[in-house]
Design a protein around this motif. Structure first.
Motif, short mmCIF file in Angstrom:
data_model
loop_
_atom_site.label_atom_id
_atom_site.label_comp_id
_atom_site.label_asym_id
_atom_site.label_seq_id
_atom_site.Cartn_x
_atom_site.Cartn_y
_atom_site.Cartn_z
N ASN A 96 0.81 -1.23 0.03
CA ASN A 96 0.23 -0.09 0.22
C ASN A 96 0.65 0.89 0.25
OD1 ASN A 96 -2.17 -1.17 0.07
ND2 ASN A 96 -3.12 -1.26 2.69
N GLU A 97 2.05 1.28 -0.74
CA GLU A 97 2.69 2.49 -0.77
C GLU A 97 3.17 2.84 -2.29
OE1 GLU A 97 5.67 1.30 2.77
OE2 GLU A 97 4.44 2.59 4.05
N PHE A 98 3.54 3.73 -2.57
CA PHE A 98 4.15 3.81 -3.70
C PHE A 98 5.26 4.68 -4.07
CE2 PHE A 98 0.68 7.39 -3.85
CZ PHE A 98 1.34 8.36 -4.20
N PHE A 99 6.22 5.49 -5.13
CA PHE A 99 7.09 6.38 -4.90
C PHE A 99 7.41 7.21 -6.11
CE2 PHE A 99 10.99 8.65 -3.67
CZ PHE A 99 11.82 7.82 -5.30
N ILE A 100 7.81 7.80 -6.12
CA ILE A 100 7.30 8.49 -8.09
C ILE A 100 8.70 9.02 -7.70
CG2 ILE A 100 6.68 10.22 -9.15
CD1 ILE A 100 3.57 9.63 -8.07
N PRO A 101 9.97 8.86 -8.66
CA PRO A 101 11.00 9.36 -8.35
C PRO A 101 11.33 9.99 -9.49
CG PRO A 101 10.80 7.02 -9.74
CD PRO A 101 10.27 7.34 -9.54
N ALA A 102 12.84 10.91 -8.74
CA ALA A 102 12.87 12.36 -9.86
C ALA A 102 12.90 12.06 -10.70
CB ALA A 102 14.02 12.57 -8.88
N GLY A 103 12.11 13.28 -11.67
CA GLY A 103 13.17 12.37 -13.47
C GLY A 103 11.42 12.11 -14.20
N THR A 104 11.10 11.31 -12.92
CA THR A 104 9.05 10.86 -13.25
C THR A 104 8.31 11.94 -13.11
OG1 THR A 104 10.41 9.04 -12.89
CG2 THR A 104 7.73 9.07 -13.30
N CYS A 105 7.19 12.11 -14.36
CA CYS A 105 5.78 12.76 -14.27
C CYS A 105 4.81 11.54 -14.60
CB CYS A 105 6.30 13.64 -15.81
SG CYS A 105 4.77 14.90 -15.80
N VAL A 106 3.88 12.46 -13.50
CA VAL A 106 2.22 11.83 -13.81
C VAL A 106 1.78 12.14 -13.92
CG1 VAL A 106 0.69 9.66 -12.23
CG2 VAL A 106 3.14 9.74 -11.94
N ASP A 107 0.90 11.96 -15.04
CA ASP A 107 -0.12 12.95 -15.70
C ASP A 107 -1.88 12.61 -15.13
OD1 ASP A 107 1.11 14.95 -16.35
OD2 ASP A 107 1.90 14.04 -18.55
#
Length: 163
Positions: free
Chosen positions: A25-36
């Motif tokens: 139940n955890e997520f990580f959006i790393p630097a350099g990644t874009c989520v639209d």
């Protein structure tokens, strides 16, 4: 894979953007990644990259230094070290760290801000959700859309929603 030294949690193993650290139940959006687009999670999450869309996070959302969210947030708890361009519509506790930038209103039960926090918007301490937008005339349908996150000036007829 070694855990990044800047991440505030120890002994995590990253699987993918939504498989996240140490738990399902955890997520990580790393630097350099874009989520639209909107993002919803019943767990917790860490954002070091960029998210363009509204967030509905059931537990704790951590926006790390360098992380940018352009959208509105509902979360159990928020820790902001990066940038938020949008409103915090509902939060149990929000902690704004040194260097955090927020361009929008905050509605939360508990609000903590460190010395060098940059806030442009209203702060509402409330244990209940507060509407930040005008309600149409009785019986008239609303579009369900919000103003752009950069538009945080209250309209003359909507003063009660801001104070």
């Amino acid at each position: 894979m070694k855990t990044p030294s800047w991440l505030p949690v120890n002994d995590m193993k990253w699987t993918n953007i939504f498989g996240g650290p140490a738990g399902k139940n955890e997520f990580f959006i790393p630097a350099g990644t874009c989520v639209d687009g909107p993002l919803r999670s019943t767990g917790s999450g860490y954002i070091a990259g960029e998210v363009n869309g509204d967030l509905d996070i059931g537990q704790k959302l951590t926006i790390l230094k360098g992380g940018v969210v352009t959208g509105h947030i509902v979360a159990g708890e928020i820790e902001l070290s990066g940038t938020l361009r949008g409103h915090v519509r509902r939060c149990g506790k929000i902690t704004l760290r040194d260097g955090a930038v927020i361009r929008g209103n905050i509605v939360a039960d508990e609000i903590y801000a460190e010395k060098d926090t940059d806030i442009e918007g209203a702060i509402i301490k409330s244990p209940k959700p507060v509407s930040l937008y005008p309600v149409k005339n009785e019986g008239e349908a609303t579009t369900g859309t919000d103003p752009e996150p950069a538009d945080h000036s209250p309209s003359p007829g909507n003063q009660e929603a801001w104070f």
